[in-house]
Scaffold this active site. Sequence first.
Site, PDB file in Angstrom:
ATOM      1  N   GLU A 168      53.085 -38.372 -20.490  1.00 15.34           N
ATOM      2  CA  GLU A 168      52.223 -38.826 -21.585  1.00 15.34           C
ATOM      3  C   GLU A 168      53.041 -39.225 -22.807  1.00 15.34           C
ATOM      4  O   GLU A 168      52.725 -40.193 -23.483  1.00 15.34           O
ATOM      5  CB  GLU A 168      51.191 -37.751 -21.948  1.00 15.34           C
ATOM      6  CG  GLU A 168      50.062 -37.614 -20.942  1.00 15.34           C
ATOM      7  CD  GLU A 168      49.235 -38.893 -20.788  1.00 15.34           C
ATOM      8  OE1 GLU A 168      49.178 -39.724 -21.714  1.00 15.34           O
ATOM      9  OE2 GLU A 168      48.641 -39.074 -19.708  1.00 15.34           O
ATOM     10  N   TYR A 176      45.466 -37.885 -29.206  1.00 17.55           N
ATOM     11  CA  TYR A 176      45.307 -38.441 -27.867  1.00 17.55           C
ATOM     12  C   TYR A 176      46.121 -37.634 -26.842  1.00 17.55           C
ATOM     13  O   TYR A 176      45.620 -37.222 -25.797  1.00 17.55           O
ATOM     14  CB  TYR A 176      45.739 -39.921 -27.827  1.00 17.55           C
ATOM     15  CG  TYR A 176      46.009 -40.334 -26.412  1.00 17.55           C
ATOM     16  CD1 TYR A 176      44.945 -40.585 -25.550  1.00 17.55           C
ATOM     17  CD2 TYR A 176      47.303 -40.362 -25.897  1.00 17.55           C
ATOM     18  CE1 TYR A 176      45.167 -40.869 -24.219  1.00 17.55           C
ATOM     19  CE2 TYR A 176      47.538 -40.644 -24.573  1.00 17.55           C
ATOM     20  CZ  TYR A 176      46.460 -40.903 -23.738  1.00 17.55           C
ATOM     21  OH  TYR A 176      46.688 -41.157 -22.419  1.00 17.55           O
ATOM     22  N   ASP A 200      42.468 -43.564 -25.484  1.00 13.83           N
ATOM     23  CA  ASP A 200      43.611 -44.436 -25.778  1.00 13.83           C
ATOM     24  C   ASP A 200      43.086 -45.874 -25.890  1.00 13.83           C
ATOM     25  O   ASP A 200      41.871 -46.092 -25.883  1.00 13.83           O
ATOM     26  CB  ASP A 200      44.708 -44.293 -24.704  1.00 13.83           C
ATOM     27  CG  ASP A 200      44.290 -44.879 -23.365  1.00 13.83           C
ATOM     28  OD1 ASP A 200      43.110 -45.259 -23.202  1.00 13.83           O
ATOM     29  OD2 ASP A 200      45.146 -44.979 -22.474  1.00 13.83           O
ATOM     30  N   CYS A 246      34.638 -58.156 -14.164  1.00  9.79           N
ATOM     31  CA  CYS A 246      33.341 -57.468 -14.134  1.00  9.79           C
ATOM     32  C   CYS A 246      32.741 -57.428 -12.731  1.00  9.79           C
ATOM     33  O   CYS A 246      32.035 -56.482 -12.382  1.00  9.79           O
ATOM     34  CB  CYS A 246      32.378 -58.129 -15.110  1.00  9.79           C
ATOM     35  SG  CYS A 246      32.990 -58.109 -16.803  1.00  9.79           S
ATOM     36  N   CYS A 270      26.783 -51.909 -17.888  1.00  9.81           N
ATOM     37  CA  CYS A 270      27.588 -52.423 -19.008  1.00  9.81           C
ATOM     38  C   CYS A 270      26.779 -53.344 -19.926  1.00  9.81           C
ATOM     39  O   CYS A 270      26.399 -54.450 -19.546  1.00  9.81           O
ATOM     40  CB  CYS A 270      28.813 -53.165 -18.464  1.00  9.81           C
ATOM     41  SG  CYS A 270      29.882 -53.771 -19.776  1.00  9.81           S
TER      42      CYS A 270
HETATM   43 FE1  SF4 Z   1      33.194 -55.834 -17.278  1.00  7.17          FE
HETATM   44 FE2  SF4 Z   1      31.894 -53.951 -18.606  1.00  7.17          FE
HETATM   45 FE3  SF4 Z   1      33.222 -53.326 -16.390  1.00  7.17          FE
HETATM   46 FE4  SF4 Z   1      34.563 -53.940 -18.568  1.00  7.17          FE
HETATM   47  S1  SF4 Z   1      33.227 -52.166 -18.305  1.00  7.17           S
HETATM   48  S2  SF4 Z   1      34.982 -54.739 -16.515  1.00  7.17           S
HETATM   49  S3  SF4 Z   1      33.239 -55.485 -19.456  1.00  7.17           S
HETATM   50  S4  SF4 Z   1      31.472 -54.675 -16.538  1.00  7.17           S
END
Ligand code: SF4
Length: 348
Positions: free
Chosen positions: A44, A125, A143, A202, A211
């Site tokens: 770390e 952190y 982080d 995504c 998300c």
């Molecule tokens: Fe895409 Fe959201 Fe997954 Fe990030 S957290 S890769 S923005 S779907």
Amino acid sequence: MTASISDALLDWYDRSARALPWRLPPGEPLPNDPAWPYRVWLSEVMLQQTTVAAVKPYFETFTRRWPTVEALAAAGEDEVMAAWAGLGYYSRARNLVKCAREVAARGGFPDTEEELRALPGLGAYTAAAIAAIAFGRRAVVVDANVERVAARLFAIAEPLPGARKAIRQRAEAITPDARAGDFAQAMMDLGSQVCTTKAPRCLLCPLSAQCEGRAQGIAESLPVKPPKKAKPERRGTAFWIERVNGAGAEVWLVTRPGRGMLGGMRALPDDGWSARADGSGEAPVTGVAEELGAVRHTFTHAHLTLSVRRIEGEPGGEGEWWPVERLDEAGLPTLYVKAARLALARED
Ligand code: SF4
């Protein structure tokens, strides 16, 4: 929703976790071995502002040479600084030695975030990451990767650093009680492998259904960063002073003062550029000088152009003659490696 986020993420981690030399496979019980928190702590500290690829060889070298915190505590600071050379942010190496000595004196690493936070060189952190990963404590580990994932997942559009409070609250809410270490590492992996700064993937993301940033079509623009300040330009001069005797060619090296930039590291003598804002200054050595050229180096806070000058003459002040053939063992930081390469290339 928060439980489904952590479940989905841990399922993904069980399938996709990166194998790293300082990591356990997902779901594996924590080893009852004092070397385990040592390895987590060392990794770390090395990973602070440094990439996994850059850290790997250093981690291997350190754990081979100093397999326990006691072994590292018994090492000389100069040996550790030399082994750290090239990894950057050298105050980390100085704190590493201090911390190892403190931990060895108290008989091992503490296992709470609060006590870890009190050790030299451990910020919020790192203390949270060690508490979670080494000891399985529920800790909120935030982080830059986690910051990015949380800002996108919850569509937090407030600019940084103001957004940090909301990001932390959201990260807190999705952190599970069990498998805290795996969850922290899963968030880091997701941020570095899938939810990347540019072009987040995504379609492959285990959290895409939850998300909000993706749903709103704003994911890639998050987190909103404050405008970057231009880095100042600084100038300095380093001196290459060489002699040849029966043992071959030797170059004069100094040890930089313990505090300040590149503190405690071996270096070529210079004109004191790091202590000044504008880089003006006088040579600490006298003699006939020859300009060899200049090297560029970028620090976190400034760009530096370092001229390299060969001096024919005797050095002043404290230092040591170092065999040119063994210069790679001197533990020079990257800036002075560049300067030395330039001087040696000019000799050729
Ligand atoms: Fe895409 Fe959201 Fe997954 Fe990030 S957290 S890769 S923005 S779907």
